[in-house]
Motif scaffolding. Structure first.
Motif, PDB file in Angstrom:
ATOM      1  N   ILE A 174     -44.975 -11.912 -62.753  1.00 23.52           N
ATOM      2  CA  ILE A 174     -44.348 -10.666 -62.313  1.00 23.52           C
ATOM      3  C   ILE A 174     -44.819 -10.285 -60.914  1.00 23.52           C
ATOM      4  CG2 ILE A 174     -44.250  -8.182 -62.765  1.00 23.52           C
ATOM      5  CD1 ILE A 174     -44.153  -8.801 -65.726  1.00 23.52           C
ATOM      6  N   THR A 175     -46.099 -10.496 -60.638  1.00 18.80           N
ATOM      7  CA  THR A 175     -46.620 -10.181 -59.305  1.00 18.80           C
ATOM      8  C   THR A 175     -45.969 -11.069 -58.251  1.00 18.80           C
ATOM      9  OG1 THR A 175     -48.733  -9.565 -60.323  1.00 18.80           O
ATOM     10  CG2 THR A 175     -48.716  -9.905 -57.949  1.00 18.80           C
ATOM     11  N   GLY A 176     -45.870 -12.368 -58.534  1.00 18.26           N
ATOM     12  CA  GLY A 176     -45.199 -13.256 -57.593  1.00 18.26           C
ATOM     13  C   GLY A 176     -43.735 -12.925 -57.433  1.00 18.26           C
ATOM     14  N   ALA A 177     -43.065 -12.574 -58.536  1.00 23.26           N
ATOM     15  CA  ALA A 177     -41.652 -12.190 -58.463  1.00 23.26           C
ATOM     16  C   ALA A 177     -41.478 -10.924 -57.647  1.00 23.26           C
ATOM     17  CB  ALA A 177     -41.101 -11.992 -59.878  1.00 23.26           C
ATOM     18  N   ALA A 178     -42.425  -9.984 -57.739  1.00 23.32           N
ATOM     19  CA  ALA A 178     -42.336  -8.750 -56.957  1.00 23.32           C
ATOM     20  C   ALA A 178     -42.364  -9.060 -55.464  1.00 23.32           C
ATOM     21  CB  ALA A 178     -43.484  -7.813 -57.328  1.00 23.32           C
ATOM     22  N   PHE A 179     -43.245  -9.963 -55.043  1.00 21.12           N
ATOM     23  CA  PHE A 179     -43.293 -10.356 -53.633  1.00 21.12           C
ATOM     24  C   PHE A 179     -41.980 -11.008 -53.207  1.00 21.12           C
ATOM     25  CE2 PHE A 179     -47.759  -9.584 -54.078  1.00 21.12           C
ATOM     26  CZ  PHE A 179     -48.215  -9.314 -52.797  1.00 21.12           C
ATOM     27  N   LEU A 180     -41.404 -11.819 -54.087  1.00 24.74           N
ATOM     28  CA  LEU A 180     -40.136 -12.466 -53.773  1.00 24.74           C
ATOM     29  C   LEU A 180     -39.011 -11.438 -53.644  1.00 24.74           C
ATOM     30  CD1 LEU A 180     -38.793 -15.240 -53.385  1.00 24.74           C
ATOM     31  CD2 LEU A 180     -38.307 -15.260 -55.827  1.00 24.74           C
ATOM     32  N   ILE A 181     -38.997 -10.436 -54.533  1.00 22.72           N
ATOM     33  CA  ILE A 181     -37.992  -9.369 -54.463  1.00 22.72           C
ATOM     34  C   ILE A 181     -38.088  -8.638 -53.129  1.00 22.72           C
ATOM     35  CG2 ILE A 181     -37.371  -7.116 -55.421  1.00 22.72           C
ATOM     36  CD1 ILE A 181     -38.198  -8.218 -58.175  1.00 22.72           C
ATOM     37  N   ILE A 182     -39.303  -8.256 -52.772  1.00 28.88           N
ATOM     38  CA  ILE A 182     -39.498  -7.489 -51.530  1.00 28.88           C
ATOM     39  C   ILE A 182     -39.071  -8.311 -50.324  1.00 28.88           C
ATOM     40  CG2 ILE A 182     -41.267  -6.457 -50.053  1.00 28.88           C
ATOM     41  CD1 ILE A 182     -42.817  -5.870 -52.728  1.00 28.88           C
ATOM     42  N   ALA A 183     -39.510  -9.567 -50.262  1.00 29.82           N
ATOM     43  CA  ALA A 183     -39.188 -10.410 -49.107  1.00 29.82           C
ATOM     44  C   ALA A 183     -37.687 -10.629 -48.974  1.00 29.82           C
ATOM     45  CB  ALA A 183     -39.910 -11.752 -49.239  1.00 29.82           C
ATOM     46  N   ASN A 184     -36.990 -10.736 -50.098  1.00 30.81           N
ATOM     47  CA  ASN A 184     -35.566 -11.054 -50.041  1.00 30.81           C
ATOM     48  C   ASN A 184     -34.695  -9.848 -49.685  1.00 30.81           C
ATOM     49  OD1 ASN A 184     -33.567 -13.134 -50.382  1.00 30.81           O
ATOM     50  ND2 ASN A 184     -32.898 -12.044 -52.221  1.00 30.81           N
ATOM     51  N   GLN A 185     -35.261  -8.635 -49.662  1.00 28.42           N
ATOM     52  CA  GLN A 185     -34.478  -7.454 -49.322  1.00 28.42           C
ATOM     53  C   GLN A 185     -34.733  -6.950 -47.903  1.00 28.42           C
ATOM     54  OE1 GLN A 185     -32.067  -6.401 -51.392  1.00 28.42           O
ATOM     55  NE2 GLN A 185     -32.753  -8.121 -52.667  1.00 28.42           N
ATOM     56  N   VAL A 186     -35.757  -7.492 -47.239  1.00 28.51           N
ATOM     57  CA  VAL A 186     -36.121  -6.986 -45.914  1.00 28.51           C
ATOM     58  C   VAL A 186     -34.981  -7.179 -44.921  1.00 28.51           C
ATOM     59  CG1 VAL A 186     -37.681  -7.332 -43.955  1.00 28.51           C
ATOM     60  CG2 VAL A 186     -38.589  -7.237 -46.281  1.00 28.51           C
ATOM     61  N   HIS A 187     -34.298  -8.316 -44.986  1.00 30.01           N
ATOM     62  CA  HIS A 187     -33.216  -8.539 -44.009  1.00 30.01           C
ATOM     63  C   HIS A 187     -32.042  -7.602 -44.249  1.00 30.01           C
ATOM     64  CE1 HIS A 187     -31.791 -11.050 -47.376  1.00 30.01           C
ATOM     65  NE2 HIS A 187     -30.592 -10.943 -46.856  1.00 30.01           N
ATOM     66  N   HIS A 188     -31.797  -7.170 -45.490  1.00 28.61           N
ATOM     67  CA  HIS A 188     -30.767  -6.161 -45.738  1.00 28.61           C
ATOM     68  C   HIS A 188     -31.182  -4.824 -45.133  1.00 28.61           C
ATOM     69  CE1 HIS A 188     -28.316  -8.666 -48.268  1.00 28.61           C
ATOM     70  NE2 HIS A 188     -29.289  -8.862 -49.154  1.00 28.61           N
ATOM     71  N   MET A 189     -32.471  -4.496 -45.222  1.00 32.38           N
ATOM     72  CA  MET A 189     -32.964  -3.246 -44.650  1.00 32.38           C
ATOM     73  C   MET A 189     -32.845  -3.252 -43.121  1.00 32.38           C
ATOM     74  SD  MET A 189     -36.381  -2.845 -46.991  1.00 32.38           S
ATOM     75  CE  MET A 189     -36.966  -1.409 -46.092  1.00 32.38           C
ATOM     76  N   LEU A 190     -33.034  -4.435 -42.526  1.00 30.52           N
ATOM     77  CA  LEU A 190     -32.983  -4.533 -41.071  1.00 30.52           C
ATOM     78  C   LEU A 190     -31.574  -4.796 -40.545  1.00 30.52           C
ATOM     79  CD1 LEU A 190     -36.248  -6.618 -40.462  1.00 30.52           C
ATOM     80  CD2 LEU A 190     -35.935  -4.142 -40.381  1.00 30.52           C
ATOM     81  N   GLY A 191     -30.626  -5.113 -41.447  1.00 28.93           N
ATOM     82  CA  GLY A 191     -29.226  -5.210 -41.047  1.00 28.93           C
ATOM     83  C   GLY A 191     -28.784  -6.539 -40.508  1.00 28.93           C
ATOM     84  N   PHE A 192     -29.369  -7.657 -40.945  1.00 31.67           N
ATOM     85  CA  PHE A 192     -28.901  -8.962 -40.492  1.00 31.67           C
ATOM     86  C   PHE A 192     -28.953  -9.942 -41.656  1.00 31.67           C
ATOM     87  CE2 PHE A 192     -33.460  -8.822 -39.554  1.00 31.67           C
ATOM     88  CZ  PHE A 192     -33.915  -9.977 -40.164  1.00 31.67           C
ATOM     89  N   PRO A 193     -28.111 -10.977 -41.646  1.00 34.36           N
ATOM     90  CA  PRO A 193     -28.106 -11.971 -42.733  1.00 34.36           C
ATOM     91  C   PRO A 193     -29.083 -13.101 -42.439  1.00 34.36           C
ATOM     92  CG  PRO A 193     -26.263 -12.376 -41.278  1.00 34.36           C
ATOM     93  CD  PRO A 193     -26.981 -11.173 -40.722  1.00 34.36           C
TER      94      PRO A 193
END
Length: 624
Positions: A174-193
């Motif tokens: 779960i801890t590793g999955a949490a890091f993966l979730i966060i990393a995979n959403q950063v580009h959506h937050m910054l507005g680029f694919p």
């Protein structure tokens, strides 16, 4: 007239079928019927609940259903986004699972639907396939395989196997999955694919490589979303902060649409649109999706069982893990046809449901209907939800999964637990998640086997004052020709080599004529260790020496007898454990050793056994 050869073959096949195949098939059918009966499924849907339903129970259920639906709506979209699916798939799954689950569930508190774990597993599994299979078209087939695996597990009472998965593995995953979730959403937050990649390291690398394409309106909207979510969470802790934050930010961002800023919004869903999907049975997909479906089913069973048991301990109501597994399987099969994504027991929504105090399991049904109605009516308004806002709320959810207390306990309790956590955690960052959880479970099992795979072999001696006791390192044996070895621990195949080597090392003493294996505390003797004992007995017989066994429990004797090893040792050389006098069998073995050595009884001093008698008035310890 000579009978035709083909007729003889047909008669032989018929006889073989009637003699072997038909009885075996009948036994299997009876076994499956018994397993089905043991699930206690009341397929007359909720008959007992509906017969006793009242307006007061309806009000309590609707109140809980409304609370859960408010949380399920944004969470469903978030989990679909994590899985790389259109956001409506998450809401489809929440609604379908909430409607189908209550037909089979044993708990009124467990809420079925997509979760962080299942969403990340879907995302990671498809990325590991490197685009060989289209995600949308094959998703229903994946759900079909997952549902069938869960149903089969429930029928064969496999839910109990989830208890053998270490909690440390789950924490690391779960801890590793949490890091993966966060990393995979950063580009959506910054507005680029960014290109689709399968591991945390690759995602971070791609995000850094494209960081120069960040759009300031998306960054500003992400910051606003976080501030609104934090304000709601601190100021109004009892309100659904995620749902309200998404609604408020969507309203605040409405004027931005007139300025045509580079902000990505969700795709709208046509009014009243809910497509049905029939799983496409492309068997060429089977080899690619089978492992992913089994990993999803396995982790869904673990997640559902842990949540159900936790709530059952708090509420005091019983729970049947196999019925919960069956409900998950049925819900995933329904999602394969009615649309959706893999579902399991949801921790956050189940906890909210428990806090809301539903009267019956129908609260989940009403929640599913509210979600379905909301999606059918409000689908066009999805076009007003900015992607950076939803991605920010997903990141906030990801951070909430990192439980620092659980991580500290996993790292500091024992070296084995710490190693299992680190192996699972770093595997989740460096490899696809379905492989990571398998690696974590494998490491946990190997370390456990290493711990139990070290049987204790200690030489014992005896005297008239202290009885049977451990022999000192420099102490001489009472009789140099006799050695008593106390065996303690598990005697399964994993320790056979160690057991054999330790016994042979002891037997290298040329003065030894008789070795007594004291096995009252030895457990789970299997064929491999039985063969090791057989080889030891043969080796000693060939050199004119003897092997005796004392304190043999019933399971040990059963294995020795069924394997035939007892005949190699000699039935007169095996002395069963006598319950009320646990050392009496060793005493008898010493008498047998005296006889084999041709010594007089006076030359072998038999120790006094000290047995704790049942307390009576005026009595203490008695000597045997």
């Amino acid at each position: 007239m000579v009978p035709h050869k083909g007729n003889r073959l047909g008669d032989d096949a018929r006889r073989l079928f009637l003699k072997r195949v038909w009885p075996a098939s009948a036994r299997l059918a009876r076994r499956l019927r018994d397993q089905w009966t043991e699930l206690h499924l009341d397929l007359g849907p909720l008959r007992a609940t509906l017969l006793s339903y009242s307006s007061a129970k309806l009000r309590a259920d609707l109140s809980a259903a409304f609370n859960v639906a408010l949380l399920s709506f944004p969470q469903g979209m978030a989990y679909a986004l994590i899985a790389g699916l259109p956001v409506q798939y998450g809401i489809y799954a929440c609604a379908v699972a909430s409607v189908v689950g209550p037909l089979f569930q044993s708990s009124r508190y467990v809420v079925l639907g997509p979760t962080n774990a299942t969403a990340v597993l879907v995302f990671s599994s498809y990325l590991s396939m490197e685009g060989k299979i289209d995600k949308i078209s094959s998703l229903s087939f994946l759900l079909l395989l997952m549902g069938l695996a869960l149903l089969a597990g429930a029928v064969f009472r496999a839910a109990a196997l989830t208890q053998y998965v270490s909690r440390t593995v789950v924490i690391g995953y779960i801890t590793g999955a949490a890091f993966l979730i966060i990393a995979n959403q950063v580009h959506h937050m910054l507005g680029f694919p960014i290109p689709e990649v399968s591991t945390f390291v690759d995602i971070v690398g791609q995000t850094i490589r494209h960081a120069g394409q960040a759009q300031w309106p998306s960054v500003a909207l992400s910051l606003l979303s976080f501030l609104v979510w934090w304000w709601l969470k601190v100021s109004f802790p009892k309100l659904p902060a995620v749902a309200l934050a998404l609604l408020l930010v969507s309203l605040l961002s409405l004027p931005l649409r007139f300025f045509h800023l580079p902000i990505r919004y969700l795709e709208p869903i046509p009014f009243g649109f809910w497509p049905l999907t029939i799983p496409s049975l492309h068997w060429s997909w089977f080899s690619q999706l089978a492992s992913a479906s089994l990993a999803l089913a396995f982790f869904a069973a673990i997640e559902g069982a842990s949540i159900g048991k936790s709530l059952a301990s708090r509420s005091g109501e019983p729970i049947d893990p196999n019925r919960e597994m069956f409900a998950q399987g049925a819900a995933n099969l329904a999602c394969a046809v009615l649309g959706g994504m893999p579902v399991s027991g949801s921790l956050t929504r189940s906890a909210l449901n428990w806090i809301s105090k539903p009267a019956t399991v129908l609260a989940n049904l009403w929640s599913g209907l509210l979600l379905a109605g909301g999606l059918l009516l409000a689908g066009p308004f999805f076009a007003y939800i900015p992607m950076p806002a939803l991605a920010t709320l997903v990141v906030c959810t990801g951070f909430s999964l990192i439980n620092r207390r659980d991580v500290r306990i996993a790292l500091q309790t024992t070296q084995a637990d710490g190693l299992v956590f680190l192996v699972t955690f770093f595997s989740a960052l460096l490899t696809p998640l379905d492989f990571a959880i398998g690696l974590g479970i494998g490491a946990s099992v190997l370390l456990f086997l290493k711990q139990v795979g070290q049987p204790s072999l200690v030489e014992y001696t005896y005297d008239e004052e202290e009885g049977l006791r451990e022999k000192g390192r420099s102490e001489e044996r009472v009789v140099p020709e006799i050695c008593i070895i106390h065996v303690e621990g598990e005697l399964f195949f994993g320790v056979a080599d160690l057991f054999r080597d330790q016994i042979r090392r002891i037997c290298l003493d040329p003065t030894l004529r008789v070795v007594i294996l004291r096995m009252r505390n030895a457990h789970h003797l299997d064929a491999t260790c039985a063969l090791a004992i057989d080889e030891l007995a043969r080796m000693m017989h060939e050199s004119g020496r003897h092997l005796l066994i004392s304190g043999a429990t019933r399971p040990i004797i059963r294995v020795l007898r069924s394997s035939g090893v007892i005949d190699t040792i000699g039935r007169d050389n095996v002395f069963p454990l006598i319950g009320v006098h646990p050392n009496l069998s060793t005493r008898n073995a010493l008498l047998r050793a005296q006889h084999l050595l041709g010594k007089k009884e006076s030359e072998v001093r038999i120790f006094f056994e000290k047995v704790q008698a049942k307390p009576k008035s005026g009595e203490g310890t008695a000597n045997a």
